[in-house]
Design a protein around this motif. Structure first.
Motif, PDB file in Angstrom:
ATOM      1  N   ALA A  53       0.826  -1.209   0.000  1.00  0.00           N
ATOM      2  CA  ALA A  53       0.000   0.000   0.000  1.00  0.00           C
ATOM      3  C   ALA A  53       0.861   1.260   0.000  1.00  0.00           C
ATOM      4  CB  ALA A  53      -0.916   0.001   1.221  1.00  0.00           C
ATOM      5  N   TYR A  54       2.021   1.222   0.677  1.00  0.00           N
ATOM      6  CA  TYR A  54       2.935   2.365   0.643  1.00  0.00           C
ATOM      7  C   TYR A  54       3.510   2.573  -0.755  1.00  0.00           C
ATOM      8  CZ  TYR A  54       2.930   2.459   5.751  1.00  0.00           C
ATOM      9  OH  TYR A  54       2.567   2.549   7.065  1.00  0.00           O
ATOM     10  N   ARG A  55       3.816   1.502  -1.438  1.00  0.00           N
ATOM     11  CA  ARG A  55       4.424   1.601  -2.766  1.00  0.00           C
ATOM     12  C   ARG A  55       3.435   2.081  -3.817  1.00  0.00           C
ATOM     13  NH1 ARG A  55       6.755  -4.254  -3.537  1.00  0.00           N
ATOM     14  NH2 ARG A  55       6.869  -3.517  -5.695  1.00  0.00           N
ATOM     15  N   TYR A  56       2.171   1.740  -3.639  1.00  0.00           N
ATOM     16  CA  TYR A  56       1.153   2.086  -4.642  1.00  0.00           C
ATOM     17  C   TYR A  56      -0.013   2.789  -3.953  1.00  0.00           C
ATOM     18  CZ  TYR A  56       3.798  -1.286  -7.389  1.00  0.00           C
ATOM     19  OH  TYR A  56       4.808  -1.971  -8.035  1.00  0.00           O
ATOM     20  N   PRO A  57       0.157   4.050  -3.613  1.00  0.00           N
ATOM     21  CA  PRO A  57      -0.918   4.780  -2.915  1.00  0.00           C
ATOM     22  C   PRO A  57      -2.148   5.034  -3.783  1.00  0.00           C
ATOM     23  CG  PRO A  57       0.879   6.259  -3.490  1.00  0.00           C
ATOM     24  CD  PRO A  57       1.367   4.870  -3.785  1.00  0.00           C
ATOM     25  N   ILE A  58      -2.094   4.646  -5.055  1.00  0.00           N
ATOM     26  CA  ILE A  58      -3.273   4.806  -5.908  1.00  0.00           C
ATOM     27  C   ILE A  58      -4.445   3.996  -5.372  1.00  0.00           C
ATOM     28  CG2 ILE A  58      -2.736   2.884  -7.459  1.00  0.00           C
ATOM     29  CD1 ILE A  58      -3.726   4.582  -9.772  1.00  0.00           C
TER      30      ILE A  58
END
Length: 291
Positions: A53-58
């Motif tokens: 979730a941190y890597r892909y906040p989309i």
């Protein structure tokens, strides 16, 4: 689903107030038989790991778009509940009519026996629906889903053992009548599956043709786990240390990039970088405004 079956049966009874569920277990539906599963899911459910979730906040855009509580989503759940109630009512009211004999002694189905069968199908169906939408499993999910259903049958056994003056219509009903009927166990398998199959195919097609953001990230996370497992196996066979990416060596690097403004526009990092939750060293985050 549960409420629709009650309303539909009252419609067949000309809204006379007659009911086919016993008052006692009808009251316990939301209090005992289905309370544990929503609690566990609300406390422990997640689509992907925190690092993903941190890597892909989309992924946060799904909440901003109100994808799960939009009019389309709520209408879909209402339609699903109406369809499942229709399947349950059709199977049971037609297949368990007053002229259908289900035991060697020749007794036909009674209203209370039919009510236990319908309630059992409702309990199993709602928990199988949870099985479909659940993305990640823990032992608590298994306990909440399968034990909740087991509690229903334990209740029938325990409550039916009380004296007739207390258990009334449930006195020796399950052990003496319902459990001895092969049709009960057949319907307990066929009816919930008939309720779930259309929803299962719709979800499968949607996930492959029109996947959501978290569906794609779940596949990516699974791919990374497989690659990491393969590297560990290869390193174990070769005798050398396993190779890891920078993010696997230092998970805080992902958090630092988010707070230092390298996240996409429109995403606000949760809380503050000074929180002890992130365990970041002092001065690791830029003091200037984020991009």
């Amino acid at each position: 689903l549960f409420g629709i079956t009650i309303f539909t049966f009252n419609a067949f009874a000309a809204f006379s107030g007659q009911f086919m569920y016993n008052d006692f277990y009808m009251t316990l539906f939301n209090v005992i038989f289905t309370v544990l599963t929503p609690f566990v899911i609300g406390a422990f459910d997640r689509d992907v790991d925190r690092e993903m979730a941190y890597r892909y906040p989309i992924m946060y855009r799904q909440g901003q778009r109100n994808d799960y509580f939009s009019l389309f989503a709520i209408s879909g759940w209402i339609f699903t509940a109406a369809y499942q109630a229709g399947v349950i009512m059709t199977f049971i009211l037609v297949g368990c009519g007053s002229t259908v004999v289900n035991r060697r002694a020749g007794q036909p189905f009674t209203m209370w026996e039919t009510g236990v069968l319908m309630f059992s199908c409702v309990v199993v169906t709602v928990h199988l629906e949870v099985v479909q939408i659940q993305e990640q499993w823990t032992w608590l999910h298994h306990v909440s889903i399968w034990v909740s259903q087991l509690v229903w049958w334990l209740f029938l056994l325990a409550f039916g053992a009380f004296p007739l003056s207390f258990s009334t219509s449930l006195y020796d009903l399950f052990l003496g009548i319902v459990a001895a009927s092969p049709q009960y166990w057949l319907y307990l398998i066929v009816v919930p599956l008939a309720c779930q199959l259309p929803d299962f195919f719709v979800r499968a097609v949607r996930r492959h043709v029109w996947p959501d953001d978290h569906h794609i990230l779940m596949e990516l996370q699974l791919k990374e786990r497989r690659e990491k497992r393969d590297r560990l196996r290869a390193a174990g066979k070769g005798g050398g240390p396993p190779s890891e990416t920078e993010e696997e060596q230092d998970p805080q690097a992902v958090v630092l990039r988010v707070f230092n403004g390298e996240h996409p526009s429109g995403f606000v990092a949760p809380y503050t970088a000074d929180s002890r939750f992130y365990k970041l060293p002092p001065g690791a985050v830029n003091s200037g405004p984020s991009a």
